[in-house]
Design an enzyme around this catalytic site. Structure first.
Site, PDB file in Angstrom:
ATOM      1  CD  GLU A 149      -5.652  42.530  22.438  1.00 23.37           C
ATOM      2  OE1 GLU A 149      -5.460  41.421  22.953  1.00 23.37           O
ATOM      3  OE2 GLU A 149      -6.722  43.156  22.544  1.00 23.37           O
ATOM      4  CG  HIS A 192      11.132  48.430  48.705  1.00 21.06           C
ATOM      5  ND1 HIS A 192      12.096  48.771  49.627  1.00 21.06           N
ATOM      6  CD2 HIS A 192      10.187  49.412  48.767  1.00 21.06           C
ATOM      7  CE1 HIS A 192      11.749  49.891  50.246  1.00 21.06           C
ATOM      8  NE2 HIS A 192      10.593  50.311  49.733  1.00 21.06           N
ATOM      9  CE  LYS A 235      -9.524  35.378  21.641  1.00 20.27           C
ATOM     10  NZ  LYS A 235     -10.475  36.477  21.364  1.00 20.27           N
TER      11      LYS A 235
END
Length: 456
Positions: A282, A311, A425
């Protein structure tokens, strides 16, 4: 805390690393970056002042946390992004992944709005013995407010009281949470307007939850102050909070290395990686430079945990594109330890594992992974912590905040704002029927009217 930059240099990484002499040759650049950071700490980089400022608030925070502990068994922290990641970092690092299993007072986190997850938690705890900390910098975060509505509904059914059982941590003057707090006489803590969520862990945002758990928040802040003193007094070319971003910058600009893998060899430090993930992404992902020039800057953080990800993703790190810098987070001494002795399962296949401390395999897997990457000329940097405690975590937090701000200075971008986060938003509010954002719907009509390509 020691940081080994050796494997990011060209002696190991060859053409994918930096020349060591570049650090000395760029001493003046590093000096300017350091001066810029210190000059801006009372304005743009105000979060750097938090260790000093919050020291004065510690006694009140601890006293209030103790009063909550006397009346409640659980604390549920409700927030999104930077409003809660710092809380999770402090909890999981200092209390451990399974800390709640043995803790007298337990802490939980609602950091999303998945109904299955959140209802499972809220139906499991005794709501009348649970306190809630609602954290929102703006006071209007939709996900946090939705969770508040849910909790209010469930508390009412259980005979609880939302306002008596809540703390609001939010803007000191404006926003819905601030207004509701005043109307209902709810205890509130301020989030300074110059403190963004991802830089807020050393403020009320992170410190109250830690104090509730019995974590020594004074030690966290003191260690952060000590890291700042180190930064002020050190020579720029010897300051690791400047050298790390300088290497990130050079590899990004000159070697096209735009992915940084935060590879922690400690379960407790995985959330340090998740916190840093937001801090880096950010802060550094910006379309525009400070002068308005379009640059599309950004380094993509990837969180990995060893040996688990050996893995799964290590094959990619070893043989995939040369677009990654690996940053190891390592603990040298664990708070819990045991010894695997000769009496345990007498089979020849297990002989190499006996007569060792339990943690030795973990540490040696880190060393082996570091050597394997280095043999393949993959740049990597190791950050080793002697032991996880309040002091080491406080130092780590402040180090990474300094480091990301320095990287922003090198890239000539603003590492404090996040303008594009607000776009989504606003659209979300509009889609949910918020009349204050109805004009925003017009901006997505073109996308909705496009021919779709949807397959089953």
């Amino acid at each position: 805390m020691l940081i080994d930059f050796t494997n990011a240099c060209e002696e190991i990484a060859h053409e994918h690393g930096i020349k060591r002499k570049e650090i000395e040759l760029n001493r003046e650049l590093l000096k300017k970056v350091k001066e810029a950071i210190l000059e801006k700490e009372k304005r743009d980089y105000y979060p750097l002042l938090l260790p000093e400022i919050m020291e004065k608030e510690c006694d009140e925070i601890v006293t209030f946390a103790e009063s909550v502990r006397e009346n409640f068994d659980n604390l549920v922290v409700v927030g999104m992004g930077g409003s809660i990641l710092g809380n999770e970092l402090l909890h999981f690092a200092l209390q451990g992944i399974y800390g709640n299993l043995t803790a007298e007072k337990k802490i939980y986190f609602l950091d999303n709005i998945d109904p299955e997850t959140n209802l499972t938690l809220l139906e499991a705890v005794d709501l009348r013995r649970t306190f809630f900390n609602f954290i929102s910098k703006s006071g209007n975060t939709s996900e946090t407010l939705l969770n508040m509505l849910l909790i209010s509904h469930l508390l009412k059914k259980a005979g609880g009281d939302l306002y008596r059982q809540s703390l609001f941590t939010t803007d000191p003057e404006k926003g819905f949470l601030r207004r509701l707090g005043k109307e209902r006489n709810v205890k509130t803590y301020p989030i300074h307007p110059l403190v963004g969520g991802r830089y807020s862990v050393l403020s009320h945002v992170g410190l109250f939850g830690a104090a509730f758990e019995g974590i020594d928040i004074k030690k966290i802040l003191a260690s952060a102050r000590e890291r700042k003193r180190h930064f002020i007094l050190s020579r720029p070319e010897e300051e690791s909070a400047l050298i790390l971003p300088f290497i990130q910058y050079k590899l990004f600009k000159e070697k096209n290395i735009n992915i940084n893998v935060i590879f922690s060899y400690s379960d407790a430090l995985e959330y340090a990686g998740k916190w840093y993930e937001q801090l880096l992404a950010e802060s550094i992902g910006k379309q525009f430079a400070r002068d308005g020039k379009t640059i599309f800057a950004g380094i993509t953080p990837v969180v990995a945990r060893g040996p688990f990800h050996q893995h799964s993703t290590l094959q990619l790190f070893m043989e995939g594109p040369f677009d990654k810098l690996i940053l190891f987070l390592v603990v040298k001494h664990f708070r819990k330890e045991t010894y695997i002795n000769e009496e345990t399962l007498q089979y020849p296949e297990l002989k190499f594992l006996r007569d060792h401390r339990y943690s030795e395999l973990l540490y040696n897997e880190y060393v082996a992974t570091k050597y394997a990457l280095s043999q393949n000329h993959r740049p990597n940097i190791s950050l080793e912590i002697e032991e996880i405690n309040e002091e080491s975590i406080g130092e780590l937090i402040y180090f990474f905040e300094l480091e990301v701000l320095a990287l922003g200075e090198l890239l000539h971008i603003n590492p404090i704002d996040q303008p594009s986060v607000e776009v989504g938003k606003k659209i979300t509010h509009a889609l949910m029927g918020d009349e204050n954002y109805k004009e925003v719907l017009k901006t997505i009509e073109k996308l909705e009217n496009l021919d779709k390509l949807i397959l089953d």
